[in-house]
Structures are given as structure tokens and as C-alpha cells.
Write an enzyme that holds these catalytic residues in place. Structure first.
Site, PDB file in Angstrom:
ATOM      1  N   ASP A 196      34.451  30.502  27.712  1.00  0.00           N
ATOM      2  CA  ASP A 196      33.543  31.545  28.759  1.00  0.00           C
ATOM      3  C   ASP A 196      34.006  30.677  29.696  1.00  0.00           C
ATOM      4  O   ASP A 196      34.327  30.196  30.215  1.00  0.00           O
ATOM      5  CB  ASP A 196      32.578  31.331  27.716  1.00  0.00           C
ATOM      6  CG  ASP A 196      30.786  32.570  28.412  1.00  0.00           C
ATOM      7  OD1 ASP A 196      30.717  33.044  27.354  1.00  0.00           O
ATOM      8  OD2 ASP A 196      31.213  32.305  28.830  1.00  0.00           O
TER       9      ASP A 196
ATOM     10  N   ASP B 299      39.054  33.156  32.718  1.00  0.00           N
ATOM     11  CA  ASP B 299      37.758  34.270  32.975  1.00  0.00           C
ATOM     12  C   ASP B 299      39.000  34.495  32.692  1.00  0.00           C
ATOM     13  O   ASP B 299      40.053  34.620  33.205  1.00  0.00           O
ATOM     14  CB  ASP B 299      37.719  33.888  34.448  1.00  0.00           C
ATOM     15  CG  ASP B 299      37.569  35.256  35.267  1.00  0.00           C
ATOM     16  OD1 ASP B 299      37.286  36.007  34.662  1.00  0.00           O
ATOM     17  OD2 ASP B 299      37.286  34.698  36.399  1.00  0.00           O
ATOM     18  N   VAL B 300      38.845  35.525  31.805  1.00  0.00           N
ATOM     19  CA  VAL B 300      39.724  36.508  31.514  1.00  0.00           C
ATOM     20  C   VAL B 300      40.431  37.187  32.443  1.00  0.00           C
ATOM     21  O   VAL B 300      41.585  37.848  31.952  1.00  0.00           O
ATOM     22  CB  VAL B 300      39.243  37.539  30.391  1.00  0.00           C
ATOM     23  CG1 VAL B 300      39.240  36.514  28.665  1.00  0.00           C
ATOM     24  CG2 VAL B 300      38.698  38.632  30.316  1.00  0.00           C
TER      25      VAL B 300
ATOM     26  N   ASN C 141      36.655  38.612  23.132  1.00  0.00           N
ATOM     27  CA  ASN C 141      35.188  39.298  23.070  1.00  0.00           C
ATOM     28  C   ASN C 141      34.710  39.561  23.987  1.00  0.00           C
ATOM     29  O   ASN C 141      33.808  40.474  24.174  1.00  0.00           O
ATOM     30  CB  ASN C 141      34.322  38.126  22.384  1.00  0.00           C
ATOM     31  CG  ASN C 141      32.907  38.723  21.743  1.00  0.00           C
ATOM     32  OD1 ASN C 141      32.010  39.509  21.438  1.00  0.00           O
ATOM     33  ND2 ASN C 141      31.922  37.205  22.975  1.00  0.00           N
TER      34      ASN C 141
ATOM     35  N   TYR D  31      32.733  52.115  31.136  1.00  0.00           N
ATOM     36  CA  TYR D  31      32.311  51.187  29.720  1.00  0.00           C
ATOM     37  C   TYR D  31      32.624  51.549  29.033  1.00  0.00           C
ATOM     38  O   TYR D  31      33.863  51.628  27.950  1.00  0.00           O
ATOM     39  CB  TYR D  31      30.827  50.493  29.702  1.00  0.00           C
ATOM     40  CG  TYR D  31      31.110  49.627  28.652  1.00  0.00           C
ATOM     41  CD1 TYR D  31      31.199  48.395  28.277  1.00  0.00           C
ATOM     42  CD2 TYR D  31      30.349  50.182  26.940  1.00  0.00           C
ATOM     43  CE1 TYR D  31      31.134  47.239  27.487  1.00  0.00           C
ATOM     44  CE2 TYR D  31      30.105  48.966  25.695  1.00  0.00           C
ATOM     45  CZ  TYR D  31      30.723  48.310  26.178  1.00  0.00           C
ATOM     46  OH  TYR D  31      30.334  46.761  24.873  1.00  0.00           O
TER      47      TYR D  31
ATOM     48  N   ALA E 191      24.113  45.973  19.138  1.00  0.00           N
ATOM     49  CA  ALA E 191      24.017  44.354  18.348  1.00  0.00           C
ATOM     50  C   ALA E 191      22.386  43.766  19.270  1.00  0.00           C
ATOM     51  O   ALA E 191      22.731  44.003  20.916  1.00  0.00           O
ATOM     52  CB  ALA E 191      24.834  43.410  18.455  1.00  0.00           C
TER      53      ALA E 191
END
Length: 271
Positions: free
Chosen positions: A61, A86-87, A113, A179, A212
Site C-alpha cells: 500500500d 505506489d503503483v 487491487n 472510473y 462492497a
């Protein structure tokens, strides 16, 4: 409350949340890497579920303090190693995959994710807002997928990637252009990368949740909107994060060895 349940809001008349299912060693001996696993959402739920199913888990994360806290919590269930990442930063993505393999000797599964949402009309959306969502949600999934595939090939082949997409990649919703575009891109990336990876014995699939529920969602979304979204679900409630995680575990397991390039809807949503 059932073990593992993070119920934050249940609309009147909703179906009861089912019992938390027992583990069956579906990932025994596997090494699983999960991105965006700190906090209380799907990432942490799938990390927990993987540990319960016998895997050793590397969680990642960009929030280092929350990541350390989550690692300490999950360590009660099994072998956990935390690596900040950090992706949006290619060097950090590479360090995550290399670090996971160095720590446990190899990796078997990557769960992509990491993602970023938000609500903004496209009439008012800035280039920066658009690009930020695309860079984390789609480009980040690409970076991690590429790094993991290269590692799987270097290991001699085999491996699994499970991506977190969304039903909004199929459906229209106001204020969600960035998104939805990103998640539709994740679905297309899943299909195409699965073809590239098949020759190396690697499977690539995705899940597409609808709603979710977790505490962070309740903080950024009104109770009225949550009620409205829940009413669209056949069960009249949002999914528990662990209900999505269960499907991700199935895709990562040897019960899904002939399944690749697919996006599985984890939703009870109806028109």
C-alpha cells in the site's frame, strides 16, 4: 456479527449476511502479493482470506503507517510481509515484485487491487482528475501485471494474476466516466494479457464487484446513496468485502486452472 464481517450499513429489508465460510487450504503453500491491502476494503479482505487458505502473503500500500498496522494484524494468521508501493511509480512496482520474490523465494499469485474512484460530471472534470484515476486504476494494474509476468517467466512459467475490475466497466453511471473508463480498461487488459501470458502457463482473470461495503465507503458516501445502490441489488444489500475476496481466492486457486481472460461479476445487481 459474523467473523470477518465489516458491516457498516444494512438497509431495511435486506437479506441477512451469510456466515463467514471456513477455509479449505485452497492456496496452501502459495506466495500471494496483494496491492492496496491496508485499510478495511477488498484488499485487506483478500489478504486475510489468502492467509486463511494457507498462503504466505505480501501486502502493499502507499500508506505506510496503515500498511504496518495491517501487517501486524494479519501476522496472527500466518506469514505476512509488508512492502510499501505506489503503483504510479514504476520503480516502486518493480521493488514490490522483486522484494516479494526475494523474501519468500518466489511468487505464485498477484492480486491487483489498487484503484481510485470519485464522482465528478465529465462537464466539470479536469485533465488532472481524469488522469489520476486512470493512472492508479488502469496504468497501475498494467505496471504490476507486467512486472509479475516477467517474474513468472523468469521463474520458469506458471502463476496467476487476479485483477479487481468493477461492474461499472459495463454499465453507465453519472459522474463515473473516469472510473468506468479505467475499469473497462482493466477488463480489456485482463483479456489481452491472458493471451500473452498463456504460452507461459500464466492465468489472468478479474472480478467485477458492484457494491462492497466498508467503513471508508460510508465516510465518503451518504446513507441515502448507499440505500439507493443497495436497493438495486437482488439481496438488497452491499456485498461484504470477504464475499468478493472469496471469488478472488477461487480464481487464484487450482480450482480455476482452465479459466483465463475472464471477468467474473461478483454482483447481485439487477436492472
Amino acid at each position: 456479527m459474523n467473523p470477518g464481517t465489516e458491516r457498516v450499513h444494512t438497509p431495511p429489508g435486506a437479506a441477512a449476511v451469510p456466515d463467514y465460510p471456513p477455509a479449505h487450504d485452497l492456496l496452501s503453500g502459495k506466495i500471494v502479493v496483494v496491492t492496496a491491502a491496508a485499510g478495511t476494503g477488498i484488499g485487506s479482505a483478500v489478504a486475510k482470506r489468502c492467509l486463511e487458505e494457507g498462503a504466505s502473503v505480501v501486502i502493499s500500500d502507499r500508506h505506510e503507517r496503515r500498511l504496518a498496522a495491517k501487517a501486524a494484524e494479519l501476522a496472527e494468521l500466518g506469514k505476512v510481509h509488508a512492502i510499501p508501493c505506489d503503483v504510479t511509480d514504476e520503480s516502486q512496482v518493480q521493488a514490490l515484485v522483486d522484494g516479494a520474490a526475494d523474501h519468500f523465494g518466489h511468487i505464485d499469485v498477484l492480486v491487483n487491487n489498487a484503484g481510485l474512484g470519485g464522482t465528478k460530471s465529465i462537464l466539470d472534470m479536469t485533465d488532472e482528475e481524469w488522469s489520476r484515476v486512470i493512472d492508479i486504476t488502469l496504468n497501475g494494474t498494467f505496471r504490476c501485471t507486467r512486472a509479475a509476468l516477467r517474474r513468472f517467466v523468469a521463474q520458469g512459467g506458471g502463476g496467476v494474476i487476479v485483477n479487481n475490475a468493477s461492474v461499472i466497466g459495463w454499465r453507465a453511471q453519472a459522474g463515473q466516466a473516469h472510473y468506468a473508463a479505467a475499469k473497462a480498461g482493466v477488463m480489456a487488459l485482463t483479456r489481452c494479457s491472458a493471451i500473452d501470458a498463456a504460452a507461459h502457463g500464466v492465468r489472468v482473470n478479474a472480478v467485477a464487484p458492484s457494491l462492497a461495503a466498508h467503513p471508508f465507503l460510508a465516510k465518503v458516501t451518504s446513507e441515502e446513496l448507499l440505500d439507493e445502490l443497495a436497493r438495486r441489488e437482488a439481496f438488497g444489500r452491499a456485498a461484504e468485502p470477504w464475499e468478493v475476496a472469496n471469488v478472488m481466492v477461487f480464481l487464484a486457486s487450482d480450482y480455476a486452472t482452465y479459466l483465463t481472460g475472464e471477468t467474473v461479476s461478483v454482483s447481485s445487481q439487477h436492472p
